[in-house]
Design a protein around this motif. Structure first.
Motif, PDB file in Angstrom:
ATOM      1  N   LEU B 137     -40.215  42.782  -2.700  1.00 37.53           N
ATOM      2  CA  LEU B 137     -41.133  43.063  -1.591  1.00 37.53           C
ATOM      3  C   LEU B 137     -41.894  44.354  -1.824  1.00 37.53           C
ATOM      4  O   LEU B 137     -42.969  44.573  -1.274  1.00 37.53           O
ATOM      5  N   ALA B 138     -41.314  45.241  -2.647  1.00 40.52           N
ATOM      6  CA  ALA B 138     -41.968  46.523  -2.921  1.00 40.52           C
ATOM      7  C   ALA B 138     -43.008  46.407  -4.037  1.00 40.52           C
ATOM      8  O   ALA B 138     -43.652  47.374  -4.389  1.00 40.52           O
ATOM      9  N   PHE B 139     -43.142  45.204  -4.592  1.00 37.82           N
ATOM     10  CA  PHE B 139     -44.066  45.048  -5.721  1.00 37.82           C
ATOM     11  C   PHE B 139     -45.513  45.110  -5.269  1.00 37.82           C
ATOM     12  O   PHE B 139     -45.900  44.472  -4.302  1.00 37.82           O
ATOM     13  N   THR B 140     -46.317  45.848  -5.996  1.00 33.55           N
ATOM     14  CA  THR B 140     -47.765  45.881  -5.776  1.00 33.55           C
ATOM     15  C   THR B 140     -48.395  44.774  -6.618  1.00 33.55           C
ATOM     16  O   THR B 140     -47.712  44.175  -7.449  1.00 33.55           O
ATOM     17  N   PRO B 141     -49.696  44.524  -6.452  1.00 36.34           N
ATOM     18  CA  PRO B 141     -50.353  43.536  -7.321  1.00 36.34           C
ATOM     19  C   PRO B 141     -50.191  43.846  -8.805  1.00 36.34           C
ATOM     20  O   PRO B 141     -49.960  42.946  -9.613  1.00 36.34           O
ATOM     21  N   ALA B 142     -50.267  45.121  -9.175  1.00 38.79           N
ATOM     22  CA  ALA B 142     -50.079  45.478 -10.588  1.00 38.79           C
ATOM     23  C   ALA B 142     -48.676  45.100 -11.042  1.00 38.79           C
ATOM     24  O   ALA B 142     -48.480  44.609 -12.160  1.00 38.79           O
ATOM     25  N   ALA B 143     -47.682  45.322 -10.190  1.00 40.81           N
ATOM     26  CA  ALA B 143     -46.294  44.990 -10.544  1.00 40.81           C
ATOM     27  C   ALA B 143     -46.118  43.483 -10.683  1.00 40.81           C
ATOM     28  O   ALA B 143     -45.406  43.012 -11.568  1.00 40.81           O
ATOM     29  N   TYR B 144     -46.762  42.709  -9.792  1.00 43.16           N
ATOM     30  CA  TYR B 144     -46.668  41.248  -9.894  1.00 43.16           C
ATOM     31  C   TYR B 144     -47.293  40.759 -11.184  1.00 43.16           C
ATOM     32  O   TYR B 144     -46.788  39.832 -11.830  1.00 43.16           O
ATOM     33  N   CYS B 145     -48.411  41.377 -11.561  1.00 38.57           N
ATOM     34  CA  CYS B 145     -49.059  41.003 -12.826  1.00 38.57           C
ATOM     35  C   CYS B 145     -48.108  41.299 -13.976  1.00 38.57           C
ATOM     36  O   CYS B 145     -47.912  40.463 -14.866  1.00 38.57           O
ATOM     37  N   ALA B 146     -47.503  42.488 -13.951  1.00 36.96           N
ATOM     38  CA  ALA B 146     -46.560  42.864 -15.008  1.00 36.96           C
ATOM     39  C   ALA B 146     -45.339  41.948 -15.004  1.00 36.96           C
ATOM     40  O   ALA B 146     -44.812  41.596 -16.063  1.00 36.96           O
ATOM     41  N   LEU B 147     -44.903  41.520 -13.824  1.00 39.38           N
ATOM     42  CA  LEU B 147     -43.755  40.612 -13.728  1.00 39.38           C
ATOM     43  C   LEU B 147     -44.078  39.279 -14.385  1.00 39.38           C
ATOM     44  O   LEU B 147     -43.260  38.706 -15.115  1.00 39.38           O
ATOM     45  N   GLY B 148     -45.282  38.772 -14.121  1.00 35.88           N
ATOM     46  CA  GLY B 148     -45.702  37.530 -14.760  1.00 35.88           C
ATOM     47  C   GLY B 148     -45.728  37.659 -16.275  1.00 35.88           C
ATOM     48  O   GLY B 148     -45.275  36.768 -17.002  1.00 35.88           O
ATOM     49  N   LEU B 149     -46.233  38.800 -16.748  1.00 33.99           N
ATOM     50  CA  LEU B 149     -46.272  39.028 -18.202  1.00 33.99           C
ATOM     51  C   LEU B 149     -44.864  39.127 -18.768  1.00 33.99           C
ATOM     52  O   LEU B 149     -44.591  38.635 -19.867  1.00 33.99           O
ATOM     53  N   LEU B 150     -43.945  39.752 -18.006  1.00 32.87           N
ATOM     54  CA  LEU B 150     -42.549  39.834 -18.450  1.00 32.87           C
ATOM     55  C   LEU B 150     -41.943  38.446 -18.564  1.00 32.87           C
ATOM     56  O   LEU B 150     -41.282  38.119 -19.558  1.00 32.87           O
ATOM     57  N   GLY B 151     -42.178  37.618 -17.552  1.00 34.37           N
ATOM     58  CA  GLY B 151     -41.657  36.253 -17.593  1.00 34.37           C
ATOM     59  C   GLY B 151     -42.157  35.505 -18.817  1.00 34.37           C
ATOM     60  O   GLY B 151     -41.394  34.840 -19.511  1.00 34.37           O
ATOM     61  N   LEU B 152     -43.438  35.649 -19.098  1.00 34.53           N
ATOM     62  CA  LEU B 152     -44.015  34.972 -20.261  1.00 34.53           C
ATOM     63  C   LEU B 152     -43.449  35.533 -21.560  1.00 34.53           C
ATOM     64  O   LEU B 152     -43.178  34.790 -22.501  1.00 34.53           O
ATOM     65  N   SER B 153     -43.264  36.847 -21.620  1.00 30.40           N
ATOM     66  CA  SER B 153     -42.711  37.464 -22.837  1.00 30.40           C
ATOM     67  C   SER B 153     -41.295  36.981 -23.087  1.00 30.40           C
ATOM     68  O   SER B 153     -40.927  36.680 -24.230  1.00 30.40           O
ATOM     69  N   VAL B 154     -40.513  36.914 -22.037  1.00 28.38           N
ATOM     70  CA  VAL B 154     -39.116  36.478 -22.192  1.00 28.38           C
ATOM     71  C   VAL B 154     -39.074  35.051 -22.711  1.00 28.38           C
ATOM     72  O   VAL B 154     -38.378  34.737 -23.673  1.00 28.38           O
ATOM     73  N   ILE B 155     -39.842  34.193 -22.082  1.00 29.30           N
ATOM     74  CA  ILE B 155     -39.839  32.791 -22.491  1.00 29.30           C
ATOM     75  C   ILE B 155     -40.361  32.643 -23.910  1.00 29.30           C
ATOM     76  O   ILE B 155     -39.795  31.956 -24.744  1.00 29.30           O
ATOM     77  N   ALA B 156     -41.479  33.314 -24.205  1.00 30.25           N
ATOM     78  CA  ALA B 156     -42.095  33.169 -25.526  1.00 30.25           C
ATOM     79  C   ALA B 156     -41.199  33.764 -26.599  1.00 30.25           C
ATOM     80  O   ALA B 156     -41.085  33.223 -27.695  1.00 30.25           O
ATOM     81  N   GLY B 157     -40.539  34.878 -26.266  1.00 27.22           N
ATOM     82  CA  GLY B 157     -39.795  35.586 -27.283  1.00 27.22           C
ATOM     83  C   GLY B 157     -38.366  35.125 -27.472  1.00 27.22           C
ATOM     84  O   GLY B 157     -37.878  35.052 -28.583  1.00 27.22           O
ATOM     85  N   LEU B 158     -37.696  34.803 -26.371  1.00 24.63           N
ATOM     86  CA  LEU B 158     -36.260  34.546 -26.477  1.00 24.63           C
ATOM     87  C   LEU B 158     -35.891  33.080 -26.550  1.00 24.63           C
ATOM     88  O   LEU B 158     -34.855  32.719 -27.063  1.00 24.63           O
ATOM     89  N   SER B 159     -36.733  32.214 -25.989  1.00 26.48           N
ATOM     90  CA  SER B 159     -36.308  30.825 -25.905  1.00 26.48           C
ATOM     91  C   SER B 159     -36.520  30.077 -27.206  1.00 26.48           C
ATOM     92  O   SER B 159     -35.976  29.026 -27.416  1.00 26.48           O
ATOM     93  N   LEU B 317     -36.390  32.073  -9.656  1.00 24.41           N
ATOM     94  CA  LEU B 317     -37.399  31.252  -8.991  1.00 24.41           C
ATOM     95  C   LEU B 317     -37.547  31.657  -7.530  1.00 24.41           C
ATOM     96  O   LEU B 317     -38.647  31.934  -7.055  1.00 24.41           O
ATOM     97  N   LEU B 318     -36.428  31.725  -6.811  1.00 25.31           N
ATOM     98  CA  LEU B 318     -36.493  31.995  -5.378  1.00 25.31           C
ATOM     99  C   LEU B 318     -36.844  33.453  -5.084  1.00 25.31           C
ATOM    100  O   LEU B 318     -37.551  33.747  -4.130  1.00 25.31           O
ATOM    101  N   SER B 319     -36.335  34.369  -5.931  1.00 22.29           N
ATOM    102  CA  SER B 319     -36.532  35.793  -5.614  1.00 22.29           C
ATOM    103  C   SER B 319     -37.852  36.325  -6.131  1.00 22.29           C
ATOM    104  O   SER B 319     -38.499  37.139  -5.477  1.00 22.29           O
ATOM    105  N   LEU B 320     -38.276  35.855  -7.300  1.00 21.09           N
ATOM    106  CA  LEU B 320     -39.462  36.425  -7.924  1.00 21.09           C
ATOM    107  C   LEU B 320     -40.590  35.402  -8.100  1.00 21.09           C
ATOM    108  O   LEU B 320     -41.696  35.769  -8.472  1.00 21.09           O
ATOM    109  N   GLY B 321     -40.286  34.123  -7.898  1.00 22.51           N
ATOM    110  CA  GLY B 321     -41.314  33.103  -8.106  1.00 22.51           C
ATOM    111  C   GLY B 321     -41.498  32.724  -9.561  1.00 22.51           C
ATOM    112  O   GLY B 321     -42.496  32.111  -9.914  1.00 22.51           O
ATOM    113  N   ILE B 322     -40.530  33.104 -10.408  1.00 23.24           N
ATOM    114  CA  ILE B 322     -40.642  32.779 -11.836  1.00 23.24           C
ATOM    115  C   ILE B 322     -39.586  31.745 -12.193  1.00 23.24           C
ATOM    116  O   ILE B 322     -38.391  32.043 -12.141  1.00 23.24           O
TER     117      ILE B 322
END
Lengths: 151, 500
Positions: B137-159, B317-322
């Motif tokens: 809930l404390a995330f700003t738009p910049a943080a949400y953008c960074a969160l999306g990039l983190l999700g993509l990095s994790v999937i692309a890099g680790l899976s 999924l439920l907490s962050l939407g990822i």
């Protein structure tokens, strides 16, 4: 040609086409500093860079994997052809008849030969799905121009 | 107590309880059929949930996930063919037990371990999701953008083994997400004059195309799977006694711990959890020499792990939407279809959906136990159906379901096109999950990035000045560096071997 080189080439071509289309996106008065074309152009550049890196790696390591022969992809693409035929026939024949044809064709395509079980499955399957979607769920499935004309 | 009351109210008010039972039945059947993964089983059911209320729809789909993880073990144990990828580890000892005439015992251990894992995963989901959502809930738009990039990095890099290929797949997904109307200016992008593309390509279209249609194409050249003989058909499930429970509680605990970590980590999933649990259970066992020869621990560990994931994969999924897995991505698609946005605001605006899901998952796990006791014979009958008829059934459901959602044959054609893309990706060795994540997170990444730029007046310093945003971006970078090092090390190792 190795699999990685083909992948890199395809990605590079896609990046080029995508950039071209992104460049053609009209600029709007409502646009912000980034613009509608901002992210697409960044994606195109990044994809091109990844493609180049993949190609370089494939050339250096010479282990980019082997592609299957082209003719081995004919059967999988045939599945798509069946689906495309359904998309073409559904507006003409209607949902249930077109679906029955799809079911029958798919069963035969995957190797079954006995005509009576195929026909029975196709008719019963299409009928059951029509009942579920059109009657139970109330979804308006394609009516069929030919059926409407006959009626 | 308030949450329990909310959960009970959400479950008892509508059709959620019967939906949980129906979902488990469909999940077990779908999971038992080789070629139909949990995500395909969920995707095929999705159109049927369109007219349901959100709680019922989400409970039904989540229950499919629960049921499918057990269902996959049935053919794994009886005919050495895992019904789902995550049941592949169960084959190692489960089929051996069957060969020794202990198939019923293996199925009983699988069922009870699945129940233990499912309930444990649910507990982790309930405990972890709330605090994580409050943090978000404390995330700003910049943080949400960074969160999306983190999700993509994790999937692309680790899976996957190759970071580059993972990135290319993620980029393809992000490119698909830009098709449609620009979220800020309303300008049409990449629609080629087609009004059908103005709304963009919905994630569900991509998921059904990639998971179901691509699989149909692949199955066109695969041989038919092995059928269950009369011996398998005569198997009767046998629940574990006290002596067996004393042997399997430790591997179940190992499976629970590993399943929790793998489930919460985007890109982890049931398959990795199952195999890791198997190897760790063997390492910590007092009877490691029994593994591979019909060890009860060798069935308990992976089956517990893959069912833990059914709960813990829903945490991001439920907490962050990822969505952290293919199946979680399907649930995300279902939430979006019902006009719900997963993430912290779901707790604020639609708490009945969240708590109804918790209650539904509990009901689903209990239903899995009860149904698992009686569903063996019908499952085996279905596994023995000729493959052409099953493939035709799947194809018919795909074209009917997509039309039911979109009311457009254009989108049925689009699904076929995505299927071809998925097939090409498989042939070129590109992973599919990063593409799905790219499509799902593309809107979140772009819209929040541009929102952040508007708020900061075009100053990119906002991405390094906010601590949460900076932390998320550094985490993305760390994952990329880690994945790159791992890949370079693997490449050096293979170059060093005589045949490499």
């Amino acid at each position: 040609m190795s699999r990685d080189l083909v992948c890199a080439a395809a990605a590079l071509v896609l990046a080029g086409l995508y950039w071209r289309e992104a460049d053609a996106i009209p600029r709007s008065l409502l646009s912000d500093a980034v613009g509608a074309e901002g992210l697409p152009k960044l994606l195109a550049v990044t994809l091109a860079a990844c493609a180049v890196l993949l190609a370089v790696r494939a050339v250096r390591r010479r282990d980019g994997g082997r592609l299957r022969a082209w003719r081995e992809h004919a059967r999988p693409l045939g599945v798509i052809a069946l689906g495309a035929a359904y998309v073409g026939l559904a507006p003409l024949l209607g949902y249930a008849p077109a679906l029955a044809l799809l079911i029958a064709a798919t069963i035969a395509y995957f190797g079954a030969r006995a005509p009576m079980p195929i026909a029975a499955t196709a008719i019963l399957g299409a009928g059951a799905l029509w009942l579920v979607f059109a009657k139970l769920l109330g979804v308006a499935m394609p009516a069929g121009a030919l059926v409407r004309w006959l009626a | 107590m308030n949450e329990l009351a909310l959960a009970w109210k959400a479950l008892s008010a509508g059709w959620a309880l019967p939906a949980a039972v129906a979902g488990v039945v469909w999940g077990i059947i779908g999971g038992a059929l080789p070629g139909i993964s949990p995500s395909i089983a969920m995707a095929l059911l999705l159109p049927f949930t369109y007219g349901m209320d959100p709680v019922t729809a989400i409970v039904m789909l989540a229950s499919v996930y629960v049921g499918a993880e057990y269902g996959g073990s049935i053919p794994a144990i009886l005919i050495r063919t895992p019904g789902t990828n995550s049941a592949a580890a169960t084959v190692l000892d489960g089929f051996e037990m069957n060969r020794q005439g202990r198939g019923g015992e293996a199925l009983g251990i699988s069922l009870m371990s699945g129940l233990v894992g499912g309930l444990f995963g649910l507990l982790v989901l309930v405990v972890a999701t709330g605090p994580l959502a409050r943090l978000a809930l404390a995330f700003t738009p910049a943080a949400y953008c960074a969160l999306g990039l983190l999700g993509l990095s994790v999937i692309a890099g680790l899976s996957e083994k190759s970071l580059l290929r993972g990135f290319i797949a993620a980029l393809l997904g992000l490119m698909l997400a830009t098709i449609g109307t620009d979220p800020v200016s309303g300008v049409a992008r990449f629609t080629f004059g087609s009004p059908d593309l103005l709304e963009g390509i919905k994630p569900i279209i991509v998921m059904v195309g990639l998971f179901a249609v691509t699989e149909l194409m692949v199955q066109a050249t695969e041989p038919d799977w092995e059928k269950a003989g009369s011996g398998a058909a005569a198997t009767r499930l046998k629940l574990p006694d006290l002596a067996v429970w004393r042997r399997i509680w430790k591997p179940q605990a190992i499976g629970a711990a590993i399943g929790t970590f793998e489930g919460v980590t985007p890109g982890g999933g049931g398959t990795i959890a199952a195999f890791l649990s198997y190897s760790e259970a063997k390492r910590w066992s007092k009877h490691p020499d029994e593994f591979g020869k019909g060890s009860v621990e060798g069935v308990a560990a992976p089956e517990c792990a893959n069912n833990v994931v059914t709960g813990t994969a829903l945490v991001p999924l439920l907490s962050l939407g990822i969505p952290g897995s293919n199946s979680a991505a399907i649930l995300l698609g279902a939430l979006l279809i019902h006009g719900l946005t997963p993430g912290p605001m779901l707790f604020e605006r639609n708490p009945e959906v969240v708590y109804g899901l918790y209650g539904g998952l509990f009901a689903a796990n209990i239903a899995m136990l009860l149904i698992g006791l009686v569903i063996l014979t019908p499952c085996l009958w279905l596994v023995n159906r000729p493959k052409p008829y099953l493939m035709a059934f799947v194809f018919a459901l795909v074209v009917s379901g997509i039309y039911a959602i979109e009311q457009s044959l254009f989108h049925v054609g689009l699904v076929l096109g995505i299927g071809v893309l998925g097939y090409a990706m498989r042939m070129l060795g590109l992973p599919q999950l990063p593409l799905v994540l790219g499509v799902v997170l593309g809107f979140m990444v772009e819209s929040n990035y541009r929102r952040a730029m508007v708020i900061s007046g075009g100053d990119h310093a906002v991405f390094v000045q906010e601590p949460i945003t900076l932390g998320l971006l550094l985490a993305s970078l760390a994952i990329i560096v880690f994945s790159l090092r791992r890949e370079l090390r693997a490449a050096r190792t293979s170059e060093g071997t005589p045949n490499g």
